[in-house]
Design a protein around this motif. Structure first.
Motif: not given
Length: 106
Positions: A45-46, A30-31, A51-52, A23-25
């Motif tokens: 994370p980039n 992202v995967h 930011q997300a 769910q977070l992905a």
């Protein structure tokens, strides 16, 4: 160290929201394996993903960067510079850290 601290923070926030890694992905785009890597501390994370995550968990991205990515005053100055775009801050931090690591290696 940074990776594990951020991973622990992320795991705690995800569990507080009762979200699965899947769910977070999906929320971040992202995967699921990427979330697993973040939580275990094997990857970071980039800037866009951070930011997300900040938005999702109601955090300030600059606060997250200061807490998990800053090791000294030079890095703190780069992060807090209002004139720099977030991607530029990330790139400059990477360059600075690479140069610092090389100079410490000899």
């Amino acid at each position: 160290m940074t990776n594990r601290r951020l991973g622990a923070w992320l795991l705690t926030r995800r569990r507080e929201r009762a979200l699965t890694q899947q769910q977070l992905a999906a929320e971040v785009g992202v995967h699921q394996t990427r979330v697993s890597h973040w939580e275990r501390g094997s990857r970071l994370p980039n800037a866009e993903q951070l930011q997300a995550l900040a938005e999702l968990f109601g955090a300030n991205v600059e606060t997250l960067m200061a807490e998990f990515f800053v090791d000294n005053d030079v890095e703190r100055a780069l992060i807090s510079d209002a004139m720099l775009h977030e991607d530029d801050k990330t790139a400059l931090l990477t360059l600075y850290r690479t140069a610092a690591r090389r100079s410490s290696e000899g």
